[in-house]
Design an enzyme around this catalytic site. Structure first.
Site, PDB file in Angstrom:
ATOM      1  N   ILE A 283      -4.464   6.475   0.932  1.00  0.00           N
ATOM      2  CA  ILE A 283      -3.805   5.188   1.138  1.00  0.00           C
ATOM      3  C   ILE A 283      -3.505   5.046   2.615  1.00  0.00           C
ATOM      4  CG2 ILE A 283      -2.781   5.123  -1.162  1.00  0.00           C
ATOM      5  CD1 ILE A 283      -0.173   6.065   0.064  1.00  0.00           C
ATOM      6  N   ASP A 284      -3.273   3.807   3.045  1.00  0.00           N
ATOM      7  CA  ASP A 284      -2.968   3.591   4.455  1.00  0.00           C
ATOM      8  C   ASP A 284      -1.478   3.803   4.691  1.00  0.00           C
ATOM      9  OD1 ASP A 284      -1.762   1.389   3.436  1.00  0.00           O
ATOM     10  OD2 ASP A 284      -3.143  -0.074   4.267  1.00  0.00           O
ATOM     11  N   LYS A 285      -1.084   3.658   5.942  1.00  0.00           N
ATOM     12  CA  LYS A 285       0.291   3.961   6.339  1.00  0.00           C
ATOM     13  C   LYS A 285       1.328   3.032   5.718  1.00  0.00           C
ATOM     14  CE  LYS A 285      -0.226   1.119  10.494  1.00  0.00           C
ATOM     15  NZ  LYS A 285       0.604   0.017   9.982  1.00  0.00           N
TER      16      LYS A 285
END
Length: 424
Positions: free
Chosen positions: A313-315
């Site tokens: 997942i992204d930040k």
């Protein structure tokens, strides 16, 4: 966010002229019907498959083909018990899979029909409500806080805070003003505006993405697992067959005499009950998930999720609940925490559905905050420029202003100094 929409760089007047509509009147019913007949409805149609083909696909694949070959060989050797047994297992597997998939498809269809979205649209010079799938390019619509944007819309006037996390994964609210595009699939967090529809259905960025997803046909993990098992078994059986054939031929046995043994080894190499076992277990898992309110639209989705090993997942952490809550209230020495919460609620409006406002309102509901006697005279919503909300409150014949916003903004307006709070 610029997704290459041709109307992005054009002015509002240029768009109105190109789509042949007046901002104060909107389209007529005749023009709407004409554009719907030409451009279609504002929806992404799913590709409909023949029920016969959906059922027959369960008889295709490496395992299914090997079983079918085994059935033919058994029939030629008059092994009718094997023919009936293997055919029955294949038919059972196909039927269970087909029934479960159809049941899930009907549930999804019923859910979609119950979740129809209405929009406020200007037609024939009058504002009215209509189904979102009836929108066409050129329609003038009204967008307010809490609305779900169902088409690409260019703002004519007003402002709006747009949550485009469904498109970009970024949950930060993006401020939109006159001339900007509100993309289908986004959610309006604050503000009000009028806009002109510039793209509908598969012409929207969201629609194009959905269309690509529908066309994708990835190989199921279950198919890969079964294929590996079958290949391994065939390697083992091939070795045994080779040894058996060599020994039998050296002893003078005919090939016809050892053919039944070959058939037995072939049948043992094919996991006859494995597809049925997978189908039954996935169907049971889907039922358990459905009991917990989780809708499974594809039978193999449970198996795909169960075999997940790495999740990237992204930040922004968009897999969180995306909900704000008040964890702690820190008050200065002059106020109690209950008073801080009371003022925060007075500077909030539930109708705006703002995440920060809702967090304070939920906290106040839990703490049973008393708001009796307070009358809200006016309210100024949060904007990126103000960085705060303001409300004029009347209580016992006196009026006062209460504000809620960024710490630096509120501190600068109040000129209040508290060493203890600053250290925190």
């Amino acid at each position: 966010m610029n997704q290459g929409n041709p109307f992005e760089t054009k002015t509002v007047q240029e768009v109105l002229k190109e789509l042949n509509v007046e901002a104060g009147k909107g389209l007529t019913d005749t023009e709407v019907k004409l554009r719907q007949s030409t451009l279609g409805l504002n929806e992404v149609l799913e590709e409909k498959q023949s029920m016969i083909l959906v059922f027959l696909k369960h008889f295709w694949g490496l395992t299914a083909i090997m079983l079918e070959i085994t059935i033919v060989a058994s029939y030629l050797l008059h092994k009718y018990a094997d023919v009936y047994l293997i055919s029955g297992l294949m038919l059972f597997n196909a039927t269970i899979g087909f029934v479960q998939e159809r049941k899930a498809a009907r549930t999804v269809k019923a859910l979609k029909s119950s979740l129809q979205v209405f929009v406020r649209v200007l037609r024939n010079g009058t504002w009215s409500q209509t189904l979102a799938n009836q929108l066409v390019p050129g329609d003038i619509i009204r967008i307010r806080t809490g609305d779900f944007v169902t088409a690409d819309v260019k703002i004519i006037d007003g402002i709006a805070g747009s949550d485009e996390s469904a498109l970009t994964g970024e949950s930060k609210v993006i401020g939109k003003k006159e001339g900007n595009i509100l993309y289908a699939g986004s959610l309006i967090k604050n503000g009000e505006s009028n806009g002109i529809v510039v793209a509908t259905g598969i012409k929207t960025f969201f629609g194009k993405t959905t269309l690509l997803i529908q066309k994708a046909r990835p190989r199921l993990h279950m198919e890969e697992v079964v294929a590996k098992v079958v290949k391994l078994l065939f390697v083992i059986v091939t070795i045994f067959l080779s040894v058996t054939l060599i020994i039998s031929l050296l002893k003078g046995e005919s090939f016809i005499a050892i053919l039944p043994l070959v058939l037995i080894l072939l049948v043992s190499a094919v996991p006859v009950a494995l597809p049925a076992m997978f189908t039954v277990s996935m169907a049971k898992g889907s039922q358990q998930l459905a009991a917990k309110g989780i809708l499974v639209s594809r039978l193999s989705a449970t198996e795909d999720a169960a075999t997940l090993t790495n999740l990237c997942i992204d930040k922004t952490g968009t897999l969180t609940r995306n909900e704000l809550s008040v964890q702690e209230i820190m008050a200065t020495t002059s106020f109690a925490t209950s008073e801080v919460l009371q003022y925060a609620v007075l500077a909030s409006v539930a109708a705006n559905n703002d995440p920060i406002d809702m967090a304070f309102l939920q906290k106040a509901d839990i703490e049973k905050t008393d708001l009796h006697g307070f009358n809200k005279i006016s309210f100024t919503p949060f904007t990126a420029a103000l960085k705060r909300t303001e409300a004029i409150i009347e209580n016992e014949g006196m009026q006062f202003k209460v504000m809620k916003g960024a710490y630096g903004t509120i501190k600068g307006l109040s000129n209040f100094q508290d060493p203890d709070l600053t250290k925190r």
